[in-house]
Design an enzyme around this catalytic site. Structure first.
Site, short mmCIF file in Angstrom:
data_model
loop_
_atom_site.label_atom_id
_atom_site.label_comp_id
_atom_site.label_asym_id
_atom_site.label_seq_id
_atom_site.Cartn_x
_atom_site.Cartn_y
_atom_site.Cartn_z
N THR A 127 0.71 -1.05 -0.12
CA THR A 127 0.09 0.35 0.09
C THR A 127 1.05 1.43 0.42
OG1 THR A 127 -1.91 1.33 1.21
CG2 THR A 127 -0.34 -0.68 2.39
N TYR A 151 -2.24 0.44 10.85
CA TYR A 151 -2.64 0.18 9.43
C TYR A 151 -0.43 0.69 8.51
CZ TYR A 151 -3.90 -1.23 4.43
OH TYR A 151 -3.65 -1.45 3.37
#
Length: 315
Positions: A127, A151
């Site tokens: 990501t 995250y």
């Protein structure tokens, strides 16, 4: 006919990737836990089109509970899409879900893959969140990651595990850093889904910050194409690639586009900037274009129109 494993197959990107493979005549083993991070009814709808194919097998299980050595026999590629997603939910008591599902689950797959020399490729879904507030825009892969959310920390840790297994055991891994993927089947906690849903029900939409933050938006079919290219290009082994759509725009400008698509002005409810959200993201995709031939095809206008059409059918 080759056999591929897609983890997170009931999710947004995983279901599209599996469907494309099946349409190409490949065999797909889909793995998904169907956890309750968001409505499992939506996940069931995502896999419904896949179950019409005789060459699709669904395994409903926790990645950490599976016999991966047996599962990987005669498998050519693993597309590891499964993850605990979402920046805002990664703070607090929910963090353990991120360590379990992003780090531990990835390590278990890597351990099995290193014992499976016939496997041609492991494509890991990373990501843009690993970059955090990147010092350079657009951001290239040589910019040091500095995540600003729990995250992002867990995804970077999983990515680094991939490199450890590649360098020490020759695991043929490639990582793709997605930049804000959108389109049909987008998760309900993601911005465009929330905006379009608000339009249907005539609700206001929460805007975190001043709306001047920018994002590089990537249509889901372009993310799928990147996965397929990364799985087959020999130069991709041991490399990480930015996958962006080339549509870096201000959030407020996207909202104006959405107003045009839905036919009226959605009420904006401005709130404080959320912790863990990067101010700007922008992908330098030069490396992906040069090594795997990545070339995004879907414009932001076309992609938004496709997502709006899907959302209307959903609600």
């Amino acid at each position: 006919m080759a056999t591929h494993i897609v983890t997170g197959v009931a999710g947004f990107i995983g279901s599209h990737l599996a469907e494309t493979l099946l349409q190409q005549g490949e065999k797909v083993i889909g793995v998904d836990q169907f956890n309750d991070y968001y409505d499992t009814t939506l996940k069931r709808k995502n896999v419904l089109p896949l179950q019409q194919y005789k060459d699709f097998e669904l395994i409903e299980a926790d990645i950490q509970q599976l016999d991966w050595l047996t599962l990987l026999k005669e498998v050519e590629t693993v597309f590891h899409q499964a993850a605990q997603a979402g920046v805002r939910a990664s703070w607090g008591s929910g963090f353990r879900h991120y360590t379990e599902r992003n780090i531990n689950a990835t390590q278990i797959i890597l351990e099995a893959v290193k014992e499976t020399p016939a496997l041609k490729r492991l494509v890991f879904a990373s990501t843009s969140s690993v970059y955090g507030n990147a010092e350079t825009l657009p951001t290239s892969e040589i910019i040091p990651p500095q995540p600003v959310s729990p995250y992002g920390i867990t995804k970077l840790a999983a990515e680094r595990l991939c490199w450890l297994y590649h360098h020490n055991f020759g695991v043929p891994v490639t990582a793709l850093r997605y930049f804000t993927v959108y389109g049909p089947r987008q998760r309900p906690d993601m911005a465009f889904h929330k905006f379009f849903k608000a339009a249907i029900f005539k609700n206001s939409i929460p805007i975190y910050g001043d709306g001047k933050q920018t994002r590089d938006f990537t249509f889901v079919s372009d993310a799928v194409a990147a996965n397929l290219a990364a799985a087959t290009c020999s130069q991709a082994v041991g490399e990480v690639f930015n996958i962006g759509g080339g549509s870096r725009v201000f959030l407020c400008d996207v909202l104006d586009k959405i107003d045009e698509i839905v036919g009226y002005k959605i009420i904006r409810d401005h709130q404080e900037q959320a912790m863990g959200d990067a101010r700007h993201t922008g992908a330098d995709t030069t490396k992906a274009k040069q090594l795997i031939g990545f070339n995004p095809q879907v414009s932001l206008d076309d992609g938004l129109a496709q997502e709006w059409e899907w959302i209307q059918g959903l609600y």
